[in-house]
Design an enzyme around this catalytic site. Structure first.
Site, PDB file in Angstrom:
ATOM      1  N   ALA A   1      13.009  -9.215  -8.440  1.00 12.93           N
ATOM      2  CA  ALA A   1      13.018  -7.917  -9.117  1.00 12.93           C
ATOM      3  C   ALA A   1      13.265  -6.878  -8.034  1.00 12.93           C
ATOM      4  O   ALA A   1      12.687  -6.969  -6.955  1.00 12.93           O
ATOM      5  CB  ALA A   1      11.685  -7.681  -9.801  1.00 12.93           C
TER       6      ALA A   1
ATOM      7  N   MET B   1      11.005  -6.389  -2.037  1.00 12.42           N
ATOM      8  CA  MET B   1       9.986  -6.831  -1.075  1.00 12.42           C
ATOM      9  C   MET B   1       9.998  -8.344  -0.863  1.00 12.42           C
ATOM     10  O   MET B   1       8.966  -8.940  -0.526  1.00 12.42           O
ATOM     11  CB  MET B   1       8.598  -6.389  -1.569  1.00 12.42           C
ATOM     12  CG  MET B   1       8.469  -4.894  -1.818  1.00 12.42           C
ATOM     13  SD  MET B   1       6.867  -4.472  -2.492  1.00 12.42           S
ATOM     14  CE  MET B   1       7.140  -2.747  -2.954  1.00 12.42           C
ATOM     15  N   SER B   2      11.146  -8.985  -1.067  1.00 14.47           N
ATOM     16  CA  SER B   2      11.153 -10.455  -0.976  1.00 14.47           C
ATOM     17  C   SER B   2      12.525 -10.968  -0.560  1.00 14.47           C
ATOM     18  O   SER B   2      13.341 -10.222  -0.029  1.00 14.47           O
ATOM     19  CB  SER B   2      10.773 -11.045  -2.339  1.00 14.47           C
ATOM     20  OG  SER B   2      11.801 -10.806  -3.279  1.00 14.47           O
TER      21      SER B   2
ATOM     22  N   HIS C   1       4.720 -13.491  -0.297  1.00 14.65           N
ATOM     23  CA  HIS C   1       5.227 -12.179   0.117  1.00 14.65           C
ATOM     24  C   HIS C   1       4.611 -11.745   1.439  1.00 14.65           C
ATOM     25  O   HIS C   1       3.440 -12.009   1.703  1.00 14.65           O
ATOM     26  CB  HIS C   1       4.897 -11.112  -0.929  1.00 14.65           C
ATOM     27  CG  HIS C   1       5.544 -11.323  -2.249  1.00 14.65           C
ATOM     28  ND1 HIS C   1       4.919 -11.996  -3.262  1.00 14.65           N
ATOM     29  CD2 HIS C   1       6.765 -10.964  -2.712  1.00 14.65           C
ATOM     30  CE1 HIS C   1       5.735 -12.038  -4.310  1.00 14.65           C
ATOM     31  NE2 HIS C   1       6.854 -11.416  -4.002  1.00 14.65           N
TER      32      HIS C   1
ATOM     33  N   ASN D   1      14.181  -0.947 -11.970  1.00 13.04           N
ATOM     34  CA  ASN D   1      13.991   0.516 -11.912  1.00 13.04           C
ATOM     35  C   ASN D   1      15.061   1.131 -11.025  1.00 13.04           C
ATOM     36  O   ASN D   1      15.669   0.429 -10.212  1.00 13.04           O
ATOM     37  CB  ASN D   1      12.597   0.859 -11.334  1.00 13.04           C
ATOM     38  CG  ASN D   1      12.383   0.234  -9.954  1.00 13.04           C
ATOM     39  OD1 ASN D   1      12.087  -0.958  -9.837  1.00 13.04           O
ATOM     40  ND2 ASN D   1      12.577   1.027  -8.915  1.00 13.04           N
TER      41      ASN D   1
ATOM     42  N   TYR E   1       3.819  -8.776   2.073  1.00 18.17           N
ATOM     43  CA  TYR E   1       2.753  -7.790   1.807  1.00 18.17           C
ATOM     44  C   TYR E   1       1.406  -8.436   1.487  1.00 18.17           C
ATOM     45  O   TYR E   1       0.380  -7.770   1.486  1.00 18.17           O
ATOM     46  CB  TYR E   1       3.153  -6.788   0.714  1.00 18.17           C
ATOM     47  CG  TYR E   1       3.459  -7.379  -0.649  1.00 18.17           C
ATOM     48  CD1 TYR E   1       2.466  -7.904  -1.470  1.00 18.17           C
ATOM     49  CD2 TYR E   1       4.762  -7.381  -1.131  1.00 18.17           C
ATOM     50  CE1 TYR E   1       2.757  -8.417  -2.713  1.00 18.17           C
ATOM     51  CE2 TYR E   1       5.071  -7.893  -2.374  1.00 18.17           C
ATOM     52  CZ  TYR E   1       4.066  -8.402  -3.158  1.00 18.17           C
ATOM     53  OH  TYR E   1       4.367  -8.924  -4.390  1.00 18.17           O
ATOM     54  N   GLU E   2       1.412  -9.746   1.224  1.00 17.20           N
ATOM     55  CA  GLU E   2       0.138 -10.445   1.025  1.00 17.20           C
ATOM     56  C   GLU E   2      -0.476 -10.848   2.363  1.00 17.20           C
ATOM     57  O   GLU E   2      -1.532 -11.480   2.392  1.00 17.20           O
ATOM     58  CB  GLU E   2       0.359 -11.697   0.167  1.00 17.20           C
ATOM     59  CG  GLU E   2       0.834 -11.372  -1.233  1.00 17.20           C
ATOM     60  CD  GLU E   2       1.182 -12.626  -2.028  1.00 17.20           C
ATOM     61  OE1 GLU E   2       0.281 -13.158  -2.691  1.00 17.20           O
ATOM     62  OE2 GLU E   2       2.352 -13.066  -1.966  1.00 17.20           O
TER      63      GLU E   2
ATOM     64  N   HIS F   1       3.663  -1.911 -10.227  1.00 15.21           N
ATOM     65  CA  HIS F   1       3.936  -3.333 -10.450  1.00 15.21           C
ATOM     66  C   HIS F   1       4.029  -3.616 -11.954  1.00 15.21           C
ATOM     67  O   HIS F   1       4.857  -4.428 -12.391  1.00 15.21           O
ATOM     68  CB  HIS F   1       2.847  -4.177  -9.804  1.00 15.21           C
ATOM     69  CG  HIS F   1       3.151  -5.655  -9.808  1.00 15.21           C
ATOM     70  ND1 HIS F   1       4.305  -6.181  -9.253  1.00 15.21           N
ATOM     71  CD2 HIS F   1       2.477  -6.714 -10.327  1.00 15.21           C
ATOM     72  CE1 HIS F   1       4.310  -7.502  -9.422  1.00 15.21           C
ATOM     73  NE2 HIS F   1       3.217  -7.841 -10.077  1.00 15.21           N
TER      74      HIS F   1
ATOM     75  N   HIS G   1       3.388 -13.978 -10.876  1.00 11.41           N
ATOM     76  CA  HIS G   1       3.817 -15.122 -10.067  1.00 11.41           C
ATOM     77  C   HIS G   1       2.905 -16.311 -10.377  1.00 11.41           C
ATOM     78  O   HIS G   1       1.749 -16.323  -9.983  1.00 11.41           O
ATOM     79  CB  HIS G   1       3.732 -14.798  -8.575  1.00 11.41           C
ATOM     80  CG  HIS G   1       4.793 -13.853  -8.119  1.00 11.41           C
ATOM     81  ND1 HIS G   1       6.011 -14.280  -7.659  1.00 11.41           N
ATOM     82  CD2 HIS G   1       4.829 -12.513  -8.074  1.00 11.41           C
ATOM     83  CE1 HIS G   1       6.745 -13.227  -7.349  1.00 11.41           C
ATOM     84  NE2 HIS G   1       6.058 -12.151  -7.583  1.00 11.41           N
TER      85      HIS G   1
ATOM     86  N   SER H   1       9.335 -11.865  -9.498  1.00  9.99           N
ATOM     87  CA  SER H   1       8.347 -11.186 -10.344  1.00  9.99           C
ATOM     88  C   SER H   1       8.840 -11.037 -11.783  1.00  9.99           C
ATOM     89  O   SER H   1       9.883 -10.430 -12.026  1.00  9.99           O
ATOM     90  CB  SER H   1       8.063  -9.778  -9.810  1.00  9.99           C
ATOM     91  OG  SER H   1       7.423  -9.847  -8.581  1.00  9.99           O
TER      92      SER H   1
HETATM   93  N1  HPA Z   1      11.169  -0.995  -4.377  1.00 16.57           N
HETATM   94  C1  HPA Z   1      10.728  -2.127  -3.784  1.00 16.57           C
HETATM   95  N2  HPA Z   1      10.526  -3.246  -4.449  1.00 16.57           N
HETATM   96  C2  HPA Z   1      10.789  -3.272  -5.761  1.00 16.57           C
HETATM   97  C3  HPA Z   1      11.245  -2.133  -6.446  1.00 16.57           C
HETATM   98  C4  HPA Z   1      11.456  -0.928  -5.709  1.00 16.57           C
HETATM   99  O1  HPA Z   1      11.872   0.113  -6.238  1.00 16.57           O
HETATM  100  N3  HPA Z   1      11.407  -2.495  -7.752  1.00 16.57           N
HETATM  101  C5  HPA Z   1      11.060  -3.813  -7.836  1.00 16.57           C
HETATM  102  N4  HPA Z   1      10.670  -4.280  -6.637  1.00 16.57           N
END
Ligand code: HPA
Length: 269
Positions: free
Chosen positions: A109, A207-208, A79, A231, A81-82, A243, A57, A26
């Protein structure tokens, strides 16, 4: 050989052969623009590939030359989650493996569970914890592609890690190390989950990447992976997670990642 690899080889011949694959996460896709003599194919044109629905993406496979190496760049990814599971989750890695790739460098990310590794920094993955609730190798095994049961004891290649650390030091790019914990998303974690994950030994959460690493090890590829920290994980700072926040914060990491990967490629083991 995947249908997508056959199509690419029929269409382009040796112009789509590569020995290193990069997966750009991402907000990290810019490196694909630096590929020379690029053959770029939208995922939508590749049979068996899932079409990514997430902003940030691009969804292209770009094959060409980067820093003197033949690279296949997966710009964007599928992903969990998709709602993508099973074969479409394996298509990207299996396709680049069929194009000749022996080494995979995956990026993502991620949120940091370590206050001393703040947004903008990179973390080299030493291992992972799969909390996604799925495994991409579930289902019948194709013995021609790899073994039924895959060991993950050395999933993140030690020699590759040494090379990436040495390159980072030489390039002046700070590179932390840690364990990546993968969740399915798409919701971010709760503060209680993050506290639990820290107890479990996680240094980053995202998440990947874990599905691709598992498929790559099944195919016998050497794997390296780097998180761009966007983050501090939930509950560790006052920044609201979204996001948009991830994409905005990926910019610094993307620059550092571009420097590191470009410098690492020529002598990549
Ligand atoms: N959690 C899950 N996925 C992420 C995060 C997070 O804090 N930051 C970027 N992708």
């Amino acid at each position: 050989m995947t249908d997508a690899a056959r199509l690419l080889l029929d269409r382009h011949g040796d112009a789509v052969r590569a020995d290193v694959a990069l997966i750009l996460g991402s907000g990290l896709g810019a490196l694909a623009d630096a590929v020379e003599d690029a053959v770029a194919t939208p995922f939508a044109d590749l049979p068996g590939f899932p079409v990514s629905t997430v902003t940030g993406h691009a969804g292209r496979l770009v094959v060409g030359t980067l820093a003197g190496r033949r690279v296949a760049v997966l710009q964007g990814r599928a992903h969990v989650y998709e709602g993508i599971t099973g074969a479409p989750l394996t298509a990207g890695v299996r396709t680049v493996a069929a194009l000749g790739v022996r080494t995979l460098l995956a990026t993502n990310a991620a949120g940091s569970l370590r206050p001393e590794v703040p947004p903008g920094r990179l973390m080299l993955l030493t291992d992972h914890i799969n909390m996604m609730g799925i495994n991409p190798l579930t289902g019948p095994n194709d013995d021609a592609l790899g073994p039924r049961f895959v060991g993950l004891g050395d999933a993140y290649d030690a020699e590759l890690r040494t090379h990436l650390q040495a390159t980072a030091t030489a390039a002046g790019v700070p590179l932390a190390e840690g364990v990546y914990l993968a969740v399915s998303g798409p919701s971010f974690e709760t503060p209680a989950e993050i506290r639990a994950f820290r107890t479990l030994g996680a240094d980053a959460v995202g998440m990947s990447t874990v599905p691709e690493v598992i498929v790559a090890r099944h195919a016998g590829l050497r794997v390296g992976a780097i998180s761009a920290i966007t983050n501090l994980a939930e509950g560790m700072s006052d920044t609201a997670l979204s996001h948009e926040q991830t994409l905005a914060s990926a910019v610094d990491g993307a620059r550092a990642l571009q420097t590191l990967l470009t410098a690492a490629l020529p002598d990549l083991p």
